[in-house]
Write an enzyme that holds these catalytic residues in place. Sequence first.
Site, mmCIF file in Angstrom:
data_model
loop_
_atom_site.group_PDB
_atom_site.id
_atom_site.type_symbol
_atom_site.label_atom_id
_atom_site.label_comp_id
_atom_site.label_asym_id
_atom_site.label_seq_id
_atom_site.Cartn_x
_atom_site.Cartn_y
_atom_site.Cartn_z
ATOM 1 N N LYS A 183 36.110 26.335 -10.878
ATOM 2 C CA LYS A 183 36.975 25.617 -9.949
ATOM 3 C C LYS A 183 37.424 24.304 -10.577
ATOM 4 O O LYS A 183 36.665 23.685 -11.323
ATOM 5 C CB LYS A 183 36.224 25.319 -8.640
ATOM 6 C CG LYS A 183 35.775 26.557 -7.884
ATOM 7 C CD LYS A 183 36.948 27.329 -7.341
ATOM 8 C CE LYS A 183 36.506 28.562 -6.581
ATOM 9 N NZ LYS A 183 37.629 29.373 -6.139
ATOM 10 N N GLY A 212 24.997 31.468 -15.876
ATOM 11 C CA GLY A 212 24.215 30.278 -16.193
ATOM 12 C C GLY A 212 23.509 30.321 -17.533
ATOM 13 O O GLY A 212 22.525 29.616 -17.734
ATOM 14 N N SER A 213 24.021 31.097 -18.484
ATOM 15 C CA SER A 213 23.327 31.167 -19.776
ATOM 16 C C SER A 213 23.411 29.841 -20.525
ATOM 17 O O SER A 213 22.474 29.461 -21.232
ATOM 18 C CB SER A 213 23.857 32.320 -20.628
ATOM 19 O OG SER A 213 25.188 32.081 -21.041
ATOM 20 N N ASN A 214 24.508 29.102 -20.377
ATOM 21 C CA ASN A 214 24.592 27.793 -21.023
ATOM 22 C C ASN A 214 23.661 26.788 -20.343
ATOM 23 O O ASN A 214 23.056 25.951 -21.012
ATOM 24 C CB ASN A 214 26.032 27.272 -21.042
ATOM 25 C CG ASN A 214 26.788 27.758 -22.263
ATOM 26 O OD1 ASN A 214 26.368 27.547 -23.384
ATOM 27 N ND2 ASN A 214 27.907 28.422 -22.035
ATOM 28 N N HIS A 274 34.082 25.674 -24.288
ATOM 29 C CA HIS A 274 35.128 26.694 -24.160
ATOM 30 C C HIS A 274 34.991 27.698 -25.307
ATOM 31 O O HIS A 274 34.740 27.297 -26.445
ATOM 32 C CB HIS A 274 36.512 26.044 -24.198
ATOM 33 C CG HIS A 274 37.623 27.015 -23.969
ATOM 34 N ND1 HIS A 274 37.943 27.484 -22.708
ATOM 35 C CD2 HIS A 274 38.467 27.631 -24.829
ATOM 36 C CE1 HIS A 274 38.946 28.345 -22.815
ATOM 37 N NE2 HIS A 274 39.276 28.448 -24.088
#
Length: 196
Positions: free
Chosen positions: A89, A12-14, A107
């Site tokens: 997913k 969850g760093s973004n 990405h």
Amino acid sequence: MLKLGFLASHAGSNVQAIVEACRTGGLDAEPCVVVSNNSRSGALKKARAQGIATYHLSERTHPGALDEIILATMRRHGAEVVCLAGYMKPLGLRMLATYGGRILNVHPSLLPKYGGQGMYGLGVHEAVLAGGERESGATVHLVVGAYDEGQVLAQERVPVLSGDTPANLQARVLAVEHRIYAATLARIARGEIDLG
């Protein structure tokens, strides 16, 4: 104020970088919900610590109805834009139809290079180094049914340095991901990028 929903699977760093940009005024948006398919994900822990609504939703918790439940959760919290942040997913058809053109992903390469199914995490950086590339980078793009094939909204280049390992290239690219993702969302919030 733009309302953001998140789908995340791991650290969850973004998510954290975007939430911080919202809290410090660099991004005029409100993180309203974080959904993870992994009950132990760092993304859920970080979101809870910030007082953001969190949900663990997976095929295990909602077999055969996951797409419908994720969509209902995003709608219930008023999410206008959905941000994928290491979500591992594929999205269901209802989510893609309802939020089409308003789902973003970041990405860790300069798409279309080193994208597609199976290209995630350290594997992307291993492929970049194996390909002898002189640069890599990060790409923010719209999400469509096929992996990493949606319209590119922003890219930033990162040089590949002599002696780079996949891990240290990954760390440099991740720092760019954090900055470029929040900056792209800020442009959307200001109306500079029109998602329709």
